[in-house]
Enzyme design. Structure first.
Site, PDB file in Angstrom:
ATOM      1  N   TRP A   9      29.755  50.608  40.029  1.00 24.12           N
ATOM      2  CA  TRP A   9      30.419  51.613  38.926  1.00 24.12           C
ATOM      3  C   TRP A   9      31.362  52.623  39.549  1.00 24.12           C
ATOM      4  CZ3 TRP A   9      26.329  52.058  34.364  1.00 24.12           C
ATOM      5  CH2 TRP A   9      26.341  50.733  33.850  1.00 24.12           C
ATOM      6  N   LYS A  10      31.545  52.739  40.780  1.00 28.66           N
ATOM      7  CA  LYS A  10      32.154  54.017  41.654  1.00 28.66           C
ATOM      8  C   LYS A  10      32.153  55.439  40.386  1.00 28.66           C
ATOM      9  CE  LYS A  10      35.101  50.736  43.524  1.00 28.66           C
ATOM     10  NZ  LYS A  10      36.529  50.318  44.076  1.00 28.66           N
ATOM     11  N   GLU A  95      35.681  53.656  50.360  1.00 28.90           N
ATOM     12  CA  GLU A  95      36.345  55.127  49.857  1.00 28.90           C
ATOM     13  C   GLU A  95      35.479  56.199  50.484  1.00 28.90           C
ATOM     14  OE1 GLU A  95      35.533  53.681  45.987  1.00 28.90           O
ATOM     15  OE2 GLU A  95      37.193  52.251  46.115  1.00 28.90           O
ATOM     16  N   GLU A 162      34.506  43.806  52.662  1.00 30.53           N
ATOM     17  CA  GLU A 162      35.511  44.302  51.427  1.00 30.53           C
ATOM     18  C   GLU A 162      36.822  44.669  52.373  1.00 30.53           C
ATOM     19  OE1 GLU A 162      33.486  45.571  47.829  1.00 30.53           O
ATOM     20  OE2 GLU A 162      33.352  47.295  48.896  1.00 30.53           O
ATOM     21  N   GLY A 168      40.487  47.189  44.407  1.00 31.71           N
ATOM     22  CA  GLY A 168      40.980  47.859  43.336  1.00 31.71           C
ATOM     23  C   GLY A 168      42.610  47.664  43.098  1.00 31.71           C
ATOM     24  N   GLY A 220      33.805  46.006  41.713  1.00 32.93           N
ATOM     25  CA  GLY A 220      34.089  47.156  41.156  1.00 32.93           C
ATOM     26  C   GLY A 220      34.733  47.123  39.672  1.00 32.93           C
ATOM     27  N   GLY A 221      36.024  47.242  39.474  1.00 32.47           N
ATOM     28  CA  GLY A 221      36.657  47.286  38.307  1.00 32.47           C
ATOM     29  C   GLY A 221      36.082  46.296  37.217  1.00 32.47           C
TER      30      GLY A 221
HETATM   31  P1  PGA Z   1      37.034  46.056  42.942  1.00 33.48           P
HETATM   32  O1  PGA Z   1      36.404  47.239  43.874  1.00 33.48           O
HETATM   33  O2  PGA Z   1      36.241  45.027  42.465  1.00 33.48           O
HETATM   34  O3  PGA Z   1      37.711  47.108  41.913  1.00 33.48           O
HETATM   35  O4  PGA Z   1      38.087  45.580  43.856  1.00 33.48           O
HETATM   36  C1  PGA Z   1      35.514  46.387  44.975  1.00 33.48           C
HETATM   37  C2  PGA Z   1      34.461  47.646  45.563  1.00 33.48           C
HETATM   38  O5  PGA Z   1      35.044  48.648  45.911  1.00 33.48           O
HETATM   39  O6  PGA Z   1      33.139  47.487  45.772  1.00 33.48           O
END
Ligand code: PGA
Length: 243
Positions: A9-10, A95, A162, A168, A220-221
């Site tokens: 969920w960041k 990140e 990744e 993202g 993520g998203g």
């Molecule tokens: P994303 O992110 O699905 O939004 O591309 C994946 C992640 O950073 O784990």
């Protein structure tokens, strides 16, 4: 090896939004074929632990520090994560590496510490676009895995490939790229689960699930929207079934 789909969920949701989303997930994600985890912000973990405690959904954090306690202002320890019911912790997300300057050495310390506190680390690896263009993807990934897992008993470690340029961005890595990187990672890590992450969504989940050596996703998203997350899990299970 059990397949795993983990939400990342960041830095999204305030506490009520997180709790509401978790409640919707608790009501609608009842999968037994694979493991499903939600890696949430530190602020959310305690409430999510309550929501998920009687469900099959596992809880994870997105980062941790390697010390147990002490004068480390602003940091969160593995003991704290255990105390709010975490089973997983993402370590070395791109990140963290690129925005917060985490090194392989630091990541290795975090993995060792997580393991010694019975947290399952999800070690993220992946090349930047420049590294791919410079034909360094394999070297970078091998280094990230070897240094990240140096001196680690790798049981219960999960690897997430990744590609940084696919996170993202809506640009998912192509089938051949994923296939060759996952095969390469498989040679290094044996039978550890290898997740793919980077713009996974319901519309590409089936295709991604059909790639050999893809043992799940880090999402993520698309994990912020319950229907999307549910749909991509269903698509994965349709292709991969139960181990
Ligand atoms: P994303 O992110 O699905 O939004 O591309 C994946 C992640 O950073 O784990």
């Amino acid at each position: 090896m059990r397949n795993l789909i983990a939400a990342n969920w960041k830095m999204h949701f305030d506490i009520d939004e997180a709790e509401n989303t978790a409640k919707q997930m608790a009501n609608s994600l009842k999968f037994t074929e694979i493991d499903v985890a939600v890696c949430a912000n530190f602020i959310h973990l305690d409430r999510l632990n309550t929501v998920f405690s009687k469900t099959g959904i596992k809880l994870g954090a997105q980062n941790m520090y390697f010390e147990e306690k002490g004068a480390y202002t602003g940091e969160v320890s593995p003991v704290m994560l255990k105390s709010v019911g975490c089973e997983y912790v993402i370590i070395g997300h791109s990140e963290r590496r690129h925005i917060f300057g985490e090194t392989d050495e630091l990541i290795n310390k975090k993995i060792k510490s997580a393991k010694s506190h019975n947290l399952k680390p999800i070690l993220c690896v992946g090349e930047t676009l420049k590294e791919r263009e410079d034909a360094k993807a394999f070297d970078v990934i091998a280094r990230q895995i070897k240094e990240g897992l140096d001196g680690v008993d790798a049981e219960d470690v999960v690897i997430a490939y990744e590609p940084v340029w696919a996170i993202g961005t809506g640009v998912v890595a192509d089938r051949n790229t994923i296939e060759e990187i996952h095969a390469f990672v498989r040679q290094i890590v044996g039978n550890l689960p290898i997740l793919y992450g980077g713009s996974v969504k319901p519309s590409n989940a089936e295709q991604l699930a059909s790639i050999k050596d893809v043992n799940g996703f880090l999402v993520g998203g698309a994990s912020l929207v319950v229907e999307d997350f549910k749909s991509l899990i269903e698509k994965f299970i349709k292709i991969k079934g139960e181990d």
